[in-house]
Design an enzyme around this catalytic site. Structure first.
Site, PDB file in Angstrom:
ATOM      1  N   ASP A 104       0.817  -1.213   0.000  1.00 23.53           N
ATOM      2  CA  ASP A 104       0.000   0.000   0.000  1.00 23.53           C
ATOM      3  C   ASP A 104       0.852   1.266   0.000  1.00 23.53           C
ATOM      4  OD1 ASP A 104       0.969  -0.174   2.603  1.00 23.53           O
ATOM      5  OD2 ASP A 104      -0.986  -0.086   3.574  1.00 23.53           O
ATOM      6  N   GLU A 105       2.153   1.139   0.270  1.00 26.96           N
ATOM      7  CA  GLU A 105       3.004   2.320   0.354  1.00 26.96           C
ATOM      8  C   GLU A 105       3.172   3.034  -0.984  1.00 26.96           C
ATOM      9  OE1 GLU A 105       6.475   2.157   2.878  1.00 26.96           O
ATOM     10  OE2 GLU A 105       5.779   0.279   3.756  1.00 26.96           O
ATOM     11  N   LYS A 165       8.832  -0.100  -5.646  1.00 26.35           N
ATOM     12  CA  LYS A 165       7.684  -1.005  -5.764  1.00 26.35           C
ATOM     13  C   LYS A 165       6.647  -0.446  -6.739  1.00 26.35           C
ATOM     14  CE  LYS A 165       6.808  -4.369  -4.034  1.00 26.35           C
ATOM     15  NZ  LYS A 165       7.055  -5.771  -4.496  1.00 26.35           N
TER      16      LYS A 165
END
Length: 361
Positions: free
Chosen positions: A138-139, A167
């Site tokens: 979720d970052e 990511k």
């Protein structure tokens, strides 16, 4: 091995990856090829129970080694790839971002290229069932304010650390390989995981280890940063559901429905330790809490809207934070040798680098 049921897992000796491999073999029971580089966070002790299990084949190797990956694909002919392999600690990405670019971006690219070459050679019947499932975080969505709605699958990306940026880049690569080449991909973005086998530089195992050893419990800034906490066993179940039922090219957010401040998490851990470790030299354990300088670019709040996976597949987390954190603390108390084998050498160097240079706040 039955190739029609074999999966290839990257990073399957890490925290979430090893939990997934153990969960897969316990629930699905079909063969796993486990590729892991065994960096500081990969630990073969996590999968030691599988040493004599013929369904599990461990290969030490790097996803950047395309020749190796291509050979494994030809040899074992998996019907699915579950891609966990990644550098994953924000603080480490601040001190040394290059490893994150190399593994998370370049490594994912090399893996995608190897898989694309393999997939294009499959018969049509095999192509139709093949899946590439990319595990993300979720970052990538950035930071939320106190009243902002949780992240959904359509939230714009706004990564704030070298880790989350790497990511995000890997997520975009996976998406592009679906839309450009037709590769049957799926992506999941999860909230903060906790549970057994987590490397003890992460918040919860760090607090448990330090509290048991009467060391300061470091809290960044004011300790009010909020995370949505997801028990790793629930995450593993959700991944299996997405792999089996997910719509190609789609992203699914996986959350624990447990928003907690860091201070709330630490106080919960300390309260359980007070209850279970009455012979500790220092009690209450919360008296060890020490506020330290915040890390750069520290996101204030993460929260996950997991309605999509619930509405489409009926998945919901089984563990509340209260049940999950108790299971986690008990696991670490029962596996002190596992922790002790890790907290030396590389780990100690990291603690010195990250914490000893931070003044108290």
């Amino acid at each position: 091995m039955n190739n029609k049921q074999t999966i290839l897992v990257t990073g399957g000796a890490g925290f979430i990856g090893s939990n997934f491999v153990l969960d897969w073999l316990a629930v699905e029971g079909t063969s796993v090829i486990n590729l892991d580089k065994l960096t500081y966070a990969g630990n073969k002790e996590n999968i030691s129970s599988l040493k004599n299990d013929a369904r599990h084949v461990f290969i030490r190797g790097d996803i950047n080694d395309r020749t190796l990956v291509e050979g494994l694909l030809r040899q074992y002919k998996p019907y699915a790839i579950v891609h966990f392999a990644a550098e994953s600690h924000v603080d480490r990405s601040i001190h040394g971002p290059e490893d994150f670019i190399q593994t998370n971006i370049n490594g994912t690219f090399q893996l995608l290229e190897a898989v694309r070459g393999y997939w294009t050679q499959l018969a049509d019947s095999e192509k139709s069932v093949f899946r590439f499932l990319h595990i993300s975080t979720d970052e990538v969505y950035g930071s939320l304010g106190p009243l902002d709605p949780p992240f959904s699958e359509t939230t714009a990306y706004a990564p704030n650390s070298p880790y989350s940026a790497s990511k995000a880049a890997s997520d975009h690569l996976v998406r592009s390989y679906h839309h450009t080449y037709g590769l049957p991909t799926l992506t999941t973005n999860c909230s903060n995981n906790y549970g057994p086998y987590q490397f003890p530089e992460k918040l919860i195992p760090l607090i448990i280890h330090n509290a048991l050893n009467c060391k300061p419990l470091p809290v960044y800034g004011d300790g009010l940063n909020v995370r949505d906490w997801l028990y790793v066993g629930d995450h593993c179940e959700a991944i299996r559901v997405v792999l089996a039922k997910g719509r190609l090219g789609e992203t699914y957010n996986i959350g624990g429905c447990n928003e907690k401040t860091n201070l709330e998490v630490i106080n919960s851990v300390c309260a359980i330790l007070d209850e279970l470790c009455t012979d500790s030299l220092i009690t209450p354990h919360a008296s060890l809490i020490t506020f330290v300088k915040d890390r750069p670019g520290h996101d204030q709040r993460y929260a996950i809207d997991a309605r999509k996976i619930e509405l489409e597949f009926g998945w919901q987390p089984k563990e509340s934070f209260e049940t999950g954190i108790r299971k986690t603390v008990q696991w670490y108390l029962e596996h002190k040798n596992w922790v002790q084998n890790i907290v030396s050498g590389e780990y100690q160097k990291w603690v010195t680098t990250n914490y000893n240079t931070r003044e108290k706040s």
